[in-house]
Scaffold this motif. Structure first.
Motif, PDB file in Angstrom:
ATOM      1  N   ALA A  49       7.180  23.775  37.786  1.00 27.60           N
ATOM      2  CA  ALA A  49       8.249  24.145  38.719  1.00 27.60           C
ATOM      3  C   ALA A  49       9.236  22.994  38.885  1.00 27.60           C
ATOM      4  O   ALA A  49      10.458  23.207  38.881  1.00 27.60           O
ATOM      5  N   ASN A  50       8.730  21.777  39.008  1.00 29.28           N
ATOM      6  CA  ASN A  50       9.603  20.617  39.164  1.00 29.28           C
ATOM      7  C   ASN A  50      10.466  20.370  37.934  1.00 29.28           C
ATOM      8  O   ASN A  50      11.600  19.900  38.050  1.00 29.28           O
ATOM      9  N   PHE A  51       9.940  20.685  36.758  1.00 26.48           N
ATOM     10  CA  PHE A  51      10.726  20.546  35.532  1.00 26.48           C
ATOM     11  C   PHE A  51      12.000  21.392  35.636  1.00 26.48           C
ATOM     12  O   PHE A  51      13.103  20.908  35.387  1.00 26.48           O
ATOM     13  N   TYR A  52      11.858  22.657  36.021  1.00 23.48           N
ATOM     14  CA  TYR A  52      13.019  23.543  36.121  1.00 23.48           C
ATOM     15  C   TYR A  52      13.929  23.157  37.289  1.00 23.48           C
ATOM     16  O   TYR A  52      15.152  23.254  37.183  1.00 23.48           O
ATOM     17  N   LYS A  53      13.345  22.693  38.393  1.00 22.77           N
ATOM     18  CA  LYS A  53      14.162  22.207  39.512  1.00 22.77           C
ATOM     19  C   LYS A  53      15.017  21.026  39.080  1.00 22.77           C
ATOM     20  O   LYS A  53      16.185  20.930  39.448  1.00 22.77           O
ATOM     21  N   SER A  54      14.428  20.134  38.273  1.00 24.69           N
ATOM     22  CA  SER A  54      15.164  18.949  37.822  1.00 24.69           C
ATOM     23  C   SER A  54      16.343  19.315  36.929  1.00 24.69           C
ATOM     24  O   SER A  54      17.289  18.542  36.791  1.00 24.69           O
ATOM     25  N   LEU A  55      16.297  20.499  36.344  1.00 23.71           N
ATOM     26  CA  LEU A  55      17.412  20.968  35.516  1.00 23.71           C
ATOM     27  C   LEU A  55      18.436  21.759  36.339  1.00 23.71           C
ATOM     28  O   LEU A  55      19.420  22.251  35.799  1.00 23.71           O
ATOM     29  N   THR A  72       2.328  33.030  41.178  1.00 23.68           N
ATOM     30  CA  THR A  72       3.588  33.150  40.452  1.00 23.68           C
ATOM     31  C   THR A  72       4.659  32.287  41.103  1.00 23.68           C
ATOM     32  O   THR A  72       4.708  32.142  42.326  1.00 23.68           O
ATOM     33  N   VAL A  73       5.490  31.729  40.259  1.00 24.16           N
ATOM     34  CA  VAL A  73       6.702  31.025  40.668  1.00 24.16           C
ATOM     35  C   VAL A  73       7.807  31.584  39.788  1.00 24.16           C
ATOM     36  O   VAL A  73       7.636  31.689  38.566  1.00 24.16           O
ATOM     37  N   PHE A  74       8.923  31.975  40.398  1.00 18.65           N
ATOM     38  CA  PHE A  74      10.042  32.494  39.617  1.00 18.65           C
ATOM     39  C   PHE A  74      11.160  31.472  39.538  1.00 18.65           C
ATOM     40  O   PHE A  74      11.554  30.887  40.543  1.00 18.65           O
ATOM     41  N   VAL A  75      11.648  31.281  38.314  1.00 21.68           N
ATOM     42  CA  VAL A  75      12.772  30.408  38.028  1.00 21.68           C
ATOM     43  C   VAL A  75      13.947  31.336  37.731  1.00 21.68           C
ATOM     44  O   VAL A  75      13.884  32.136  36.788  1.00 21.68           O
ATOM     45  N   GLU A  76      14.988  31.271  38.565  1.00 17.23           N
ATOM     46  CA  GLU A  76      16.136  32.151  38.385  1.00 17.23           C
ATOM     47  C   GLU A  76      17.135  31.516  37.419  1.00 17.23           C
ATOM     48  O   GLU A  76      17.528  30.369  37.579  1.00 17.23           O
ATOM     49  N   LEU A  77      17.515  32.309  36.434  1.00 15.80           N
ATOM     50  CA  LEU A  77      18.533  31.916  35.463  1.00 15.80           C
ATOM     51  C   LEU A  77      19.712  32.876  35.619  1.00 15.80           C
ATOM     52  O   LEU A  77      19.551  33.951  36.201  1.00 15.80           O
ATOM     53  N   PRO A  78      20.879  32.537  35.087  1.00 17.39           N
ATOM     54  CA  PRO A  78      22.029  33.431  35.263  1.00 17.39           C
ATOM     55  C   PRO A  78      21.811  34.836  34.693  1.00 17.39           C
ATOM     56  O   PRO A  78      22.343  35.805  35.222  1.00 17.39           O
ATOM     57  N   ASN A  79      21.031  34.973  33.619  1.00 16.64           N
ATOM     58  CA  ASN A  79      20.898  36.274  32.980  1.00 16.64           C
ATOM     59  C   ASN A  79      19.471  36.827  32.963  1.00 16.64           C
ATOM     60  O   ASN A  79      19.230  37.900  32.430  1.00 16.64           O
ATOM     61  N   SER A  80      18.512  36.095  33.521  1.00 13.96           N
ATOM     62  CA  SER A  80      17.122  36.538  33.508  1.00 13.96           C
ATOM     63  C   SER A  80      16.304  35.620  34.411  1.00 13.96           C
ATOM     64  O   SER A  80      16.861  34.872  35.209  1.00 13.96           O
ATOM     65  N   LYS A  81      14.989  35.680  34.258  1.00 16.32           N
ATOM     66  CA  LYS A  81      14.092  34.810  35.026  1.00 16.32           C
ATOM     67  C   LYS A  81      12.989  34.297  34.111  1.00 16.32           C
ATOM     68  O   LYS A  81      12.700  34.887  33.074  1.00 16.32           O
TER      69      LYS A  81
END
Length: 162
Positions: A49-55, A72-81
């Motif tokens: 999770a921290n990896f994606y937060k750092s980006l 589960t942890v969801f990482v939100e991207l502009p076009n998907s997750k």
């Protein structure tokens, strides 16, 4: 020049008709919607999770999904997750996956469908095995059904109702 444009328009129309006809003839055409998420099993949920937060991504808190045996942890991207999965409980299917893949990795992809019941019937009619008799409620609170990876090119596929 006008004649050249006319020939080009005819060629482009034929190419479009050919490509759409090819897709429309696929047995699951019209059934599958957009990619909802790619799920990644991880041995260290906080680190992932921290990896994606750092980006700079928006990352949810970990949510236990007791009935599915995962956090589960969801990482939100502009076009998907991206869905990060971590074992919850002793009989977690994710623990079994991590036992084989110590560093984690892609677990499944989730594709949206208009109607889960119609989708399940359609895939079963095509001799694609489902993992379960009837849909369950997934992490987004919507009905889902998993398809057997041996019938899907080696990929575990989750169908989720829109």
């Amino acid at each position: 020049m006008a004649a050249f444009r006319s020939v080009l328009n005819v060629a482009n129309s034929a190419k479009l008709a050919l490509s759409s006809r090819t897709m429309a003839s696929h047995p699951l055409a019209g059934l599958l919607g957009r990619l909802n998420h790619v799920a990644i099993a991880t041995p260290d949920l906080e680190k992932s999770a921290n990896f994606y937060k750092s980006l700079g991504a928006k990352v949810s808190e970990a949510v236990p999904q007791k009935e599915h045996g995962v956090y589960t942890v969801f990482v939100e991207l502009p076009n998907s997750k991206i869905e990060l999965l971590h074992p919850f409980g002793e009989k977690s299917p994710i623990q079994a996956f991590l036992n084989k893949n110590k560093d984690g990795g892609m677990h499944h992809i989730c594709i949206e469908v208009r109607c889960i019941d119609e989708a399940v019937k359609a895939v079963r009619d095509k001799k694609i095995r489902t993992l379960g008799e009837k849909p369950k409620i997934g992490a987004h609170g919507k009905p889902v059904m998993f398809l057997h990876p041996k019938d899907c090119g080696g990929v575990l596929i989750e169908l989720e109702q829109e």
